[in-house]
Scaffold this motif. Structure first.
Motif, PDB file in Angstrom:
ATOM      1  N   GLY A  72       0.779  -1.219   0.099  1.00  0.00           N
ATOM      2  CA  GLY A  72       0.132   0.128   0.328  1.00  0.00           C
ATOM      3  C   GLY A  72       0.925   1.572  -0.284  1.00  0.00           C
ATOM      4  O   GLY A  72      -0.276   2.016   0.743  1.00  0.00           O
ATOM      5  N   GLY A  73       2.313   0.926  -0.683  1.00  0.00           N
ATOM      6  CA  GLY A  73       2.916   2.302  -0.691  1.00  0.00           C
ATOM      7  C   GLY A  73       4.359   2.030  -1.068  1.00  0.00           C
ATOM      8  O   GLY A  73       4.734   1.050  -1.270  1.00  0.00           O
ATOM      9  N   LEU A  74       5.029   2.898  -1.060  1.00  0.00           N
ATOM     10  CA  LEU A  74       6.438   2.635  -1.714  1.00  0.00           C
ATOM     11  C   LEU A  74       6.457   4.296  -1.642  1.00  0.00           C
ATOM     12  O   LEU A  74       6.421   5.455  -1.961  1.00  0.00           O
ATOM     13  N   ASP A  75       7.741   4.005  -0.312  1.00  0.00           N
ATOM     14  CA  ASP A  75       8.874   5.833  -0.009  1.00  0.00           C
ATOM     15  C   ASP A  75       9.933   5.691  -0.418  1.00  0.00           C
ATOM     16  O   ASP A  75      10.851   6.558  -1.062  1.00  0.00           O
ATOM     17  N   VAL A  76      10.671   4.528  -0.121  1.00  0.00           N
ATOM     18  CA  VAL A  76      12.585   4.382  -0.842  1.00  0.00           C
ATOM     19  C   VAL A  76      12.600   3.183  -1.655  1.00  0.00           C
ATOM     20  O   VAL A  76      12.167   1.769  -1.213  1.00  0.00           O
ATOM     21  N   LEU A  77      13.700   3.350  -3.049  1.00  0.00           N
ATOM     22  CA  LEU A  77      14.286   2.673  -3.824  1.00  0.00           C
ATOM     23  C   LEU A  77      15.272   2.576  -3.458  1.00  0.00           C
ATOM     24  O   LEU A  77      15.862   3.977  -3.261  1.00  0.00           O
ATOM     25  N   ILE A  78      16.316   1.033  -2.820  1.00  0.00           N
ATOM     26  CA  ILE A  78      17.554   1.507  -2.835  1.00  0.00           C
ATOM     27  C   ILE A  78      18.142   0.198  -4.479  1.00  0.00           C
ATOM     28  O   ILE A  78      17.457  -1.366  -4.328  1.00  0.00           O
ATOM     29  N   ASN A  79      18.828   0.315  -5.433  1.00  0.00           N
ATOM     30  CA  ASN A  79      19.345   0.679  -6.342  1.00  0.00           C
ATOM     31  C   ASN A  79      20.193  -0.235  -5.274  1.00  0.00           C
ATOM     32  O   ASN A  79      21.736   0.253  -6.097  1.00  0.00           O
ATOM     33  N   ASN A  80      20.567  -1.589  -5.225  1.00  0.00           N
ATOM     34  CA  ASN A  80      21.971  -2.266  -4.572  1.00  0.00           C
ATOM     35  C   ASN A  80      22.370  -3.397  -5.490  1.00  0.00           C
ATOM     36  O   ASN A  80      23.149  -3.202  -5.645  1.00  0.00           O
ATOM     37  N   ALA A  81      22.212  -4.059  -6.271  1.00  0.00           N
ATOM     38  CA  ALA A  81      22.268  -5.351  -7.322  1.00  0.00           C
ATOM     39  C   ALA A  81      23.193  -4.674  -8.325  1.00  0.00           C
ATOM     40  O   ALA A  81      22.859  -3.670  -8.540  1.00  0.00           O
ATOM     41  N   GLY A  82      24.183  -5.513  -7.890  1.00  0.00           N
ATOM     42  CA  GLY A  82      25.190  -5.262  -9.054  1.00  0.00           C
ATOM     43  C   GLY A  82      26.956  -5.827  -8.615  1.00  0.00           C
ATOM     44  O   GLY A  82      26.706  -6.932  -7.395  1.00  0.00           O
TER      45      GLY A  82
END
Ligand SMILES: NC(=O)c1ccc[n+]([C@@H]2O[C@H](COP(=O)([O-])OP(=O)(O)OC[C@H]3O[C@@H](n4cnc5c(N)ncnc54)[C@H](OP(=O)(O)O)[C@@H]3O)[C@@H](O)[C@H]2O)c1
Length: 275
Positions: A72-82
Motif C-alpha cells: 500500500g505504498g512505496l517510500d524508498v527505492l534502493i538500487n543495490n544489485a551489482g
C-alpha cells in the motif's frame, strides 16, 4: 503507517543487511533477489520476498507494482544489485561488457523508471543508488566496473536536479571495501590471472593481491546498511554518502593531491608499473 522500502539484490551482502536493518526499524520491506529460495528473512516480520533479476525490465515493473499493491505504498527505492568485472579491458568479451552494464546500469534504470510514476504522483520518495568509492576514483584493472559506477554517479547527480521539484530525493551511497560475496562468488574476471600467455596477467595478480592486503573488506555490510538507513531517513537533500573510513580516507587524500601525485600513489599501492 509503516513506510515501505524496495531493495534489489538482497540475497547476500549489503542488500541482505539493509533488509534486516529496515525491518528492525519497523519498515515494510520488499526484498528482491534473483532466486527467492536464497532468502534468509523468515524471522523478520513485514518482509516480503519478490523474484527480480534487474536485467529483466518487464520483471522490474511487475515487482515494483506488486510490492506497491501488497504494502500500500512505496517510500524508498534502493538500487543495490551489482557485481564486479575485473581484469584487462582488452580481454573482455562483448558478452561480459554487456552483462556488466545490464546489471549495474541498465538494471538501475529499469527499476527506477518503474518506481518514478508512483513517487512523482505522491510528491515524495528517496532513491538510493549504491555506487562505490570506485564511482569517484579508479583503480587499475577495473575499467568496466568503474565505467558502470562513474556512470551511475553522474546519472544520480543529474537526476537529483530533475526530481527535486517533485519532492523526490536522489542519493548515492558509495562504499569502500565491504566484507561480502562481492570479491568471491560474485566477481567475474576478464582473464585468468594465472594465464601468463596474457600480457596483463602479472598486473592482474598484483591488483588482486593489493585488494586482499589493503582492506578490500574494510567495512562490514551492516555498517554500510547503517549509512543507507541514514540516507533514507535524514530528510536531507544531500546527494553523496561516502561509506567506510577507507573510502573517506582515499577521497580526502585525492582531494588534497595533484592528479599526477595521486596516480603515482595508486600505482605504488597496487604494485603496477609506472611506465
Ligand atoms: N563489497 C564491496 O567491497 C563493495 C564496494 C563498493 C560497492 N559495492 C556495491 O554494493 C552492491 C552490493 O554488493 P555486495 O558487496 O553486497 O556483494 P554481494 O554479496 O555479491 O551481493 C550482490 C547482490 O547483487 C545481486 N545481483 C547480481 N546480479 C543481479 C541481477 N542481475 N539481478 C538482481 N540481483 C543481482 C546478487 O544476487 P545473486 O545472489 O543472485 O548473485 C547479490 O544479492 C553492488 O552494487 C556493489 O557494486 C560493493
Amino acid at each position: 503507517m509503516s513506510k515501505t522500502v524496495f531493495i534489489t539484490g538482497t540475497s547476500t551482502g549489503i542488500g541482505a543487511a539493509a533488509v534486516r536493518l529496515f525491518a528492525q526499524h519497523g519498515w515494510q520491506v520488499a526484498a528482491t533477489m534473483r532466486n527467492p529460495a536464497d532468502a534468509k528473512f523468515g524471522d523478520l516480520p513485514n518482509v516480503r520476498v519478490y523474484a527480480l533479476d534487474v536485467t529483466d525490465t518487464a520483471a522490474a515493473s511487475r515487482a515494483i507494482e506488486q510490492a506497491h499493491t501488497d504494502f500500500g505504498g512505496l517510500d524508498v527505492l534502493i538500487n543495490n544489485a551489482g557485481y564486479g568485472l575485473v581484469g584487462p579491458f582488452e580481454s573482455a568479451t562483448d558478452e561480459q561488457i554487456q552483462a556488466q552494464f545490464a546489471t549495474n546500469v541498465f538494471g538501475v534504470f529499469a527499476v527506477t523508471r518503474a518506481a518514478l510514476p508512483i513517487l512523482r504522483a505522491q510528491k515524495s520518495g528517496v532513491i538510493i543508488n549504491i555506487t562505490s568509492v570506485g564511482g569517484r576514483t579508479a583503480f587499475p584493472m577495473n575499467s568496466l566496473y568503474h565505467a558502470t559506477k562513474f556512470g551511475l554517479d553522474g546519472f544520480s547527480e543529474s537526476l537529483w536536479y530533475e526530481l527535486a521539484p517533485f519532492g523526490i530525493h536522489v542519493k548515492v551511497v558509495a562504499p569502500g571495501g565491504v566484507a561480502t560475496d562481492f570479491a568471491t562468488r560474485s566477481l567475474k574476471m576478464t582473464v585468468d590471472p594465472n594465464d601468463d600467455t596474457n600480457p596483463y596477467a602479472g598486473q592482474v595478480r598484483s591488483v588482486l593481491a593489493a585488494f586482499n592486503e589493503h582492506g578490500g573488506a574494510a567495512s562490514a555490510p551492516e555498517q554500510i546498511a547503517e549509512v543507507i538507513y541514514t540516507a533514507a531517513t535524514d530528510g536531507a537533500s544531500q546527494l553523496r554518502y561516502i561509506a567506510g573510513t577507507d573510502a573517506q580516507g582515499l577521497l580526502t587524500a585525492k582531494a588534497g593531491m595533484s592528479e599526477a601525485d595521486f596516480a603515482t600513489m595508486i600505482q605504488g599501492s597496487f604494485g603496477v608499473a609506472t611506465t
